[in-house]
Design a protein around this motif. Structure first.
Motif, mmCIF file in Angstrom:
data_model
loop_
_atom_site.group_PDB
_atom_site.id
_atom_site.type_symbol
_atom_site.label_atom_id
_atom_site.label_comp_id
_atom_site.label_asym_id
_atom_site.label_seq_id
_atom_site.Cartn_x
_atom_site.Cartn_y
_atom_site.Cartn_z
ATOM 1 N N VAL A 140 0.850 -1.262 0.018
ATOM 2 C CA VAL A 140 -0.052 -0.026 -0.205
ATOM 3 C C VAL A 140 1.197 1.354 -0.186
ATOM 4 O O VAL A 140 0.628 2.048 -0.725
ATOM 5 N N ILE A 141 1.701 1.185 0.802
ATOM 6 C CA ILE A 141 2.961 2.337 1.027
ATOM 7 C C ILE A 141 3.752 2.824 -0.395
ATOM 8 O O ILE A 141 3.680 3.906 -0.725
ATOM 9 N N ALA A 142 4.079 1.617 -0.708
ATOM 10 C CA ALA A 142 4.938 1.815 -2.074
ATOM 11 C C ALA A 142 3.795 2.226 -3.150
ATOM 12 O O ALA A 142 4.310 3.172 -3.971
ATOM 13 N N ASP A 143 2.798 1.882 -3.362
ATOM 14 C CA ASP A 143 1.948 2.407 -4.298
ATOM 15 C C ASP A 143 1.565 3.722 -4.088
ATOM 16 O O ASP A 143 1.405 4.524 -4.980
ATOM 17 N N PHE A 144 1.328 4.043 -2.760
ATOM 18 C CA PHE A 144 1.042 5.540 -2.410
ATOM 19 C C PHE A 144 2.216 6.271 -3.005
ATOM 20 O O PHE A 144 2.010 7.369 -3.407
ATOM 21 N N ILE A 145 3.411 5.839 -2.657
ATOM 22 C CA ILE A 145 4.628 6.599 -3.024
ATOM 23 C C ILE A 145 4.599 6.842 -4.826
ATOM 24 O O ILE A 145 5.059 7.766 -5.343
ATOM 25 N N GLU A 146 4.167 5.673 -5.530
ATOM 26 C CA GLU A 146 4.214 5.641 -6.785
ATOM 27 C C GLU A 146 3.179 6.688 -7.645
ATOM 28 O O GLU A 146 3.220 7.139 -8.487
ATOM 29 N N ARG A 147 2.192 6.525 -6.901
ATOM 30 C CA ARG A 147 0.970 7.227 -7.459
ATOM 31 C C ARG A 147 0.970 8.622 -7.019
ATOM 32 O O ARG A 147 0.887 9.469 -8.086
ATOM 33 N N THR A 148 1.538 9.420 -6.006
ATOM 34 C CA THR A 148 1.512 10.691 -5.658
ATOM 35 C C THR A 148 2.861 11.271 -5.797
ATOM 36 O O THR A 148 2.807 12.613 -6.026
ATOM 37 N N ARG A 149 3.836 10.296 -5.935
ATOM 38 C CA ARG A 149 5.273 11.012 -5.990
ATOM 39 C C ARG A 149 5.764 12.062 -4.922
ATOM 40 O O ARG A 149 6.059 12.914 -4.926
ATOM 41 N N LEU A 184 7.011 -4.152 -9.000
ATOM 42 C CA LEU A 184 7.346 -2.970 -7.784
ATOM 43 C C LEU A 184 8.440 -3.764 -7.326
ATOM 44 O O LEU A 184 9.371 -3.060 -6.952
ATOM 45 N N ILE A 185 8.847 -4.951 -6.960
ATOM 46 C CA ILE A 185 9.857 -5.465 -6.414
ATOM 47 C C ILE A 185 11.276 -5.103 -7.215
ATOM 48 O O ILE A 185 12.271 -4.713 -6.565
ATOM 49 N N ALA A 186 11.089 -5.046 -8.632
ATOM 50 C CA ALA A 186 12.291 -4.414 -9.517
ATOM 51 C C ALA A 186 12.590 -3.159 -9.217
ATOM 52 O O ALA A 186 13.957 -2.775 -9.041
ATOM 53 N N LYS A 187 11.691 -2.485 -8.843
ATOM 54 C CA LYS A 187 11.933 -0.775 -8.463
ATOM 55 C C LYS A 187 12.669 -0.773 -7.211
ATOM 56 O O LYS A 187 13.457 0.075 -6.889
ATOM 57 N N LEU A 188 12.286 -1.640 -6.151
ATOM 58 C CA LEU A 188 12.991 -1.601 -4.991
ATOM 59 C C LEU A 188 14.423 -2.248 -4.921
ATOM 60 O O LEU A 188 15.259 -1.632 -4.219
ATOM 61 N N LEU A 189 14.579 -3.192 -5.830
ATOM 62 C CA LEU A 189 16.117 -3.844 -6.053
ATOM 63 C C LEU A 189 16.675 -2.742 -6.655
ATOM 64 O O LEU A 189 17.948 -2.476 -6.395
ATOM 65 N N ASP A 190 16.013 -1.929 -7.868
ATOM 66 C CA ASP A 190 17.027 -0.739 -8.206
ATOM 67 C C ASP A 190 17.250 0.382 -7.089
ATOM 68 O O ASP A 190 18.064 1.214 -7.259
ATOM 69 N N ALA A 191 16.630 0.362 -6.154
ATOM 70 C CA ALA A 191 16.636 1.444 -5.395
ATOM 71 C C ALA A 191 17.626 1.001 -4.090
ATOM 72 O O ALA A 191 17.907 1.746 -3.173
ATOM 73 N N GLY A 192 17.945 -0.265 -4.244
ATOM 74 C CA GLY A 192 19.138 -0.840 -3.131
ATOM 75 C C GLY A 192 18.780 -1.646 -2.318
ATOM 76 O O GLY A 192 19.673 -2.454 -1.534
ATOM 77 N N ALA A 193 17.581 -2.214 -2.298
ATOM 78 C CA ALA A 193 16.944 -3.469 -1.514
ATOM 79 C C ALA A 193 18.000 -4.577 -2.066
ATOM 80 O O ALA A 193 17.664 -5.059 -3.075
#
Length: 331
Positions: A140-149, A184-193
Motif C-alpha cells: 500500500v505504502i509503495a503504491d502510495f509513493i508511486e501514485r502521488t510522487r 514493484l519489487i524490481a523498482k525496490l531492487l533498483d533502489a538498493g534493496a
C-alpha cells in the motif's frame, strides 16, 4: 484499487506532528510499514515518533538501524498519543491488537488514520486507507509513493518495504504474488534493496533456542481424527525451558499445513494471560471466518487471535470442533 491516495497525501502534508504504531508482536510488514512511513514524513520535514506495544523481534532489528522505535510505557507515552496532530496505525484493523495502547489511542482527540490490507476492518479511525487486494501494508505504502510522487523510493524506504512484501507473500509463493508485485519489487531492487541480505537477516539468523523449540514442536504435532487438521500446542514452560520468546514461534504453524493431506493448520500458544492461536488453510478454506468466531481475524487462508483469561485446555477442543465444520463446508 480504491484507496484515496490524494486524501492521504493531503493529511500528511497539512499536519506537522505524527505518531506511528502497529500491532502487538509486530512482523516485517508492520515494522517495515512504520519505518517507510517515518522516512516519507521526514522528507516532508515533519515531527515523527514510532511507539509500539511490543519490542521489535531480534531478526527485524536491522530494519530499524537508528533505533527509532520506542517501546510503549504508559507514564511516558500516554500523553504523546494526545499531543500528535495525527496518529497513524499500520498493518492492523482491530484496535484490540494495540493491547495496552488501545484505550489511550481511542480516547485521543488526534486525527486517526489507518493503513492496512486485511479483511473485515473495525470502525475505529477517522480515515481507513485499506484495500484487501494489496499483498501487504508495505505494498500500500509503495503504491502510495508511486501514485502521488510524494517522495522518491530511497534505499531507506526500499529495504523495509521489500521485507514487508516478501514476508507477507511467503517469499513470493502466496496467491497475491502477481506480475504487478514483481514489477514493484524490481523498482525496490533498483533502489538498493538486497534480497539475499534481507532474507538472510530475517530467516537465517535464528537463535539456537528457536531451533530447539521448533524441534520439540514438530515432534509433538497432533491431528484430528481424519488427519485433515494438524495442530501444535506450545506451553509457556516449554518456552522458558529453551530460553525462547513469543516472537520465535512465528511461522511454526506453516509446518502443520505442509503435511500431505492436511487442509487446516493450527498453533495454540500459551500466554501468561491467555492463549494465542494461529490459523492457516489450503483450498480456499476461510480460516479468517474461523478466527472471527474466537475474536480474531486476518486473511482468508492466514489468520489469528489472542484470547485473554483463557486456558489452553478450555479452548483447544472448541477450536478443533469449529475447524472441522469448515472442512465440511468447503469439501
Amino acid at each position: 484499487m480504491t484507496i484515496d491516495f490524494s486524501l492521504l497525501e493531503k493529511i500528511l502534508k497539512e499536519n506537522n506532528s505524527f505518531l506511528i504504531t502497529t500491532h502487538v508482536n509486530p512482523d516485517a510488514d508492520a515494522i517495515g510499514s512504520e519505518i517507510a512511513m517515518y522516512e516519507i514524513l521526514k522528507t516532508l520535514g515533519k515531527k515523527v515518533r514510532i511507539v509500539n506495544h511490543s519490542a521489535t523481534p531480534y531478526y527485524l532489528m536491522f530494519l530499524d538501524p537508528e533505533t527509532l522505535i520506542e517501546r510503549f510505557e504508559e507514564s511516558k507515552h500516554s500523553e504523546a498519543l494526545n499531543e500528535s496532530d495525527v496518529l497513524i496505525i499500520v498493518d492492523l484493523n482491530n484496535p484490540k491488537r494495540l493491547v495496552k495502547m488501545e484505550k489511550y489511542l481511542l480516547a485521543s482527540k488526534s486525527l486517526k488514520i489507518c493503513l492496512d490490507h486485511h479483511q473485515n476492518a473495525e470502525d475505529f479511525v477517522d480515515y481507513m486507507f485499506s484495500d484487501v487486494s494489496y499483498s501487504a501494508t508495505c505494498h500500500v505504502i509503495a503504491d502510495f509513493i508511486e501514485r502521488t510522487r510524494i517522495t522518491e523510493i530511497t534505499h531507506e524506504i526500499a529495504v523495509p518495504v521489500y521485507a514487508g512484501i516478501m514476508t507477507d507473500l511467503g517469499s513470493f509463493r502466496f496467491e497475491k504474488t502477481t506480475a504487478e508485485v514483481h514489477r514493484l519489487i524490481a523498482k525496490l531492487l533498483d533502489a538498493g534493496a538486497n534480497p539475499v541480505e534481507i532474507y538472510n537477516e530475517i530467516y537465517d539468523q535464528n537463535n539456537y533456542s528457536k531451533l530447539k523449540l521448533l524441534g520439540e514442536s514438530l515432534s509433538n504435532i497432533q491431528f484430528n481424527k481424519n488427519y485433515e487438521i494438524a495442530f501444535m500446542v506450545i506451553h509457556r514452560d516449554t518456552i522458558q525451558r529453551f530460553g525462547a520468546d513469543e516472537s520465535e514461534v512465528d511461522g511454526f504453524v506453516n509446518y502443520c499445513l505442509s503435511i500431505k493431506g492436511v487442509k487446516i493448520g493450527l498453533l495454540f500458544f500459551e500466554l501468561h494471560d491467555g492463549v494465542k492461536i494461529s490459523f492457516r488453510s489450503k483450498n480456499n478454506i476461510k480460516v479468517n471466518l474461523l478466527a472471527e468466531e474466537f475474536g480474531g481475524g486476518g486473511h482468508q487462508t492466514a489468520a489469528g487471535t489472542r484470547l485473554f483469561n483463557t486456558k489452553l485446555d478450555d479452548i483447544i477442543n472448541k477450536v478443533i470442533s469449529s475447524a472441522e465444520e469448515y472442512l465440511t463446508a468447503y469439501d
